[in-house]
Motif scaffolding. Structure first.
Motif, PDB file in Angstrom:
ATOM      1  N   HIS A 111       0.851  -1.196   0.000  1.00 30.20           N
ATOM      2  CA  HIS A 111       0.000   0.000   0.000  1.00 30.20           C
ATOM      3  C   HIS A 111       0.883   1.242   0.000  1.00 30.20           C
ATOM      4  CE1 HIS A 111       1.141  -0.287   4.230  1.00 30.20           C
ATOM      5  NE2 HIS A 111       0.845   0.995   4.336  1.00 30.20           N
ATOM      6  N   ASP A 113       0.561   5.179   2.011  1.00 33.77           N
ATOM      7  CA  ASP A 113      -0.247   5.759   3.086  1.00 33.77           C
ATOM      8  C   ASP A 113      -1.241   6.781   2.527  1.00 33.77           C
ATOM      9  OD1 ASP A 113       1.157   4.200   4.870  1.00 33.77           O
ATOM     10  OD2 ASP A 113       2.627   5.764   5.301  1.00 33.77           O
ATOM     11  N   HIS A 276       4.755   0.199   0.251  1.00 32.45           N
ATOM     12  CA  HIS A 276       5.373  -0.572   1.323  1.00 32.45           C
ATOM     13  C   HIS A 276       4.379  -1.576   1.890  1.00 32.45           C
ATOM     14  CE1 HIS A 276       3.770   3.091   3.282  1.00 32.45           C
ATOM     15  NE2 HIS A 276       3.545   2.340   4.335  1.00 32.45           N
TER      16      HIS A 276
HETATM   17 FE   FE2 Z   1       1.868   2.414   5.693  1.00 30.81          FE
END
Ligand code: FE2
Length: 309
Positions: A111, A113, A276
């Motif tokens: 994903h 953020d 990440h």
């Molecule tokens: Fe994250």
């Protein structure tokens, strides 16, 4: 200070930096340049604790405070606790999943953020405070490197296209990038309560599949599996197949750097050009991590409702 590539990937390791002292202008500039060049910087076994982590983070932008006081680590509003601690249902703040037949706490799929928001923060620095006896690695993939591996025909097909994202209440409800056989073992009260208010509080957003890094003009593959719903211009099976194909380049395991944490390691990532993931830990382990949130907006995301209007 020494800056050198590690693991044969687009990751730079920074050593010989005394984070107990204020960083001078030359050092700050060298770090900022390295950040733009590589997108992922590793500072092994950094000294100075949370203060040093905050000061280093400020080299790369303003810091955001977390709106929820309970999420503050050690009383610092700009430091978020992203730990896994075992807990009974309703107690734990991190869900448990069965992934590849193993139960894991703190597991997160690939994903970036806040991808489900139209404004995406610049990045963050993670610091390892207390480590589990096994597991707990974080994976990173640079999306400038991923774009470079795309065949020309695929580059042309996705040029000018966008992806619609909307957050899901848990990862078993994702449409893309979900490991086969993924099971939710224990959800958290916060995520459960979120399910009913997703459409109200987290309306769908749209991000371009490719954009150019402002400082260098290099193309970034700007596609992440988590929260992805469909290609905006191709809301059909053909679009889903195209998105699936492009995602296989974005999360290509051959491009991944896995950070195996040691205490006080700091890792900085550019949230605008890396994805990440967290491999998670055995459910009885404790893993204490703290993260800063570097502010900013790449200004290319939109709310779907604004596009439609
Ligand atoms: Fe994250």
């Amino acid at each position: 200070m020494m800056i050198k590539p590690i693991a044969g990937k687009t990751v730079l390791e920074v050593t010989g930096l005394d984070l107990d002292k204020p960083l001078d202008a030359g050092t700050r500039k060298a770090l900022q340049d390295a950040f733009i060049q590589a997108g992922i910087l590793v500072f092994p076994r950094a000294t100075g604790g949370p203060e040093a982590q905050l000061a280093l983070s400020r080299c790369f932008g303003e810091l955001l405070q977390h709106p929820v006081k309970e999420a503050w680590a050690e009383g610092y509003p700009e430091l978020v606790d992203v730990s896994y601690r075992p807990g009974r249902p309703g107690e734990s703040t991190v869900a448990l999943y069965e992934v590849d037949g193993t139960c894991r706490g703190g597991w997160l799929p690939w994903h970036s953020d806040l991808r489900y928001m139209h404004r995406i923060n610049r990045g963050g620095i993670l610091r390892a405070v207390e480590l589990p006896r096994e597991g707990g690695r974080t994976g990173f993939i640079d999306q400038i490197a991923a774009y470079a591996t795309l065949p020309e025909a695929l580059r042309q097909r996705i040029d000018g296209l966008h992806v619609v994202y909307q957050v899901r209440p848990d990862f078993t409800q994702e449409k893309f990038g979900k490991p086969e056989g993924l099971k939710l073992v224990q959800n958290t009260a916060v995520l459960e309560s979120m399910a009913e208010r997703i459409d109200r509080d987290f309306p769908a957003v749209v991000h371009p599949m490719v954009y150019a890094q402002a400082e260098t003009g290099r193309k970034v593959l700007n596609v992440v599996p988590t929260s992805a719903r469909r290609i905006h211009e191709m809301p059909n099976a053909e679009g889903d197949a195209l998105l699936e194909e492009v995602l296989s380049y974005a999360v290509n395991p051959a491009l991944a750097y896995w950070h195996d944490w040691r205490e006080n390691d700091l890792v900085l990532w550019d949230n605008w050009r890396t994805v990440h993931c967290a491999e998670g830990v055995p459910p009885d382990c404790v893993r204490v991590m703290q993260r800063t949130t570097i502010a900013g907006d790449y200004a290319l995301g939109r709310k779907l409702s604004e596009l439609a209007a």
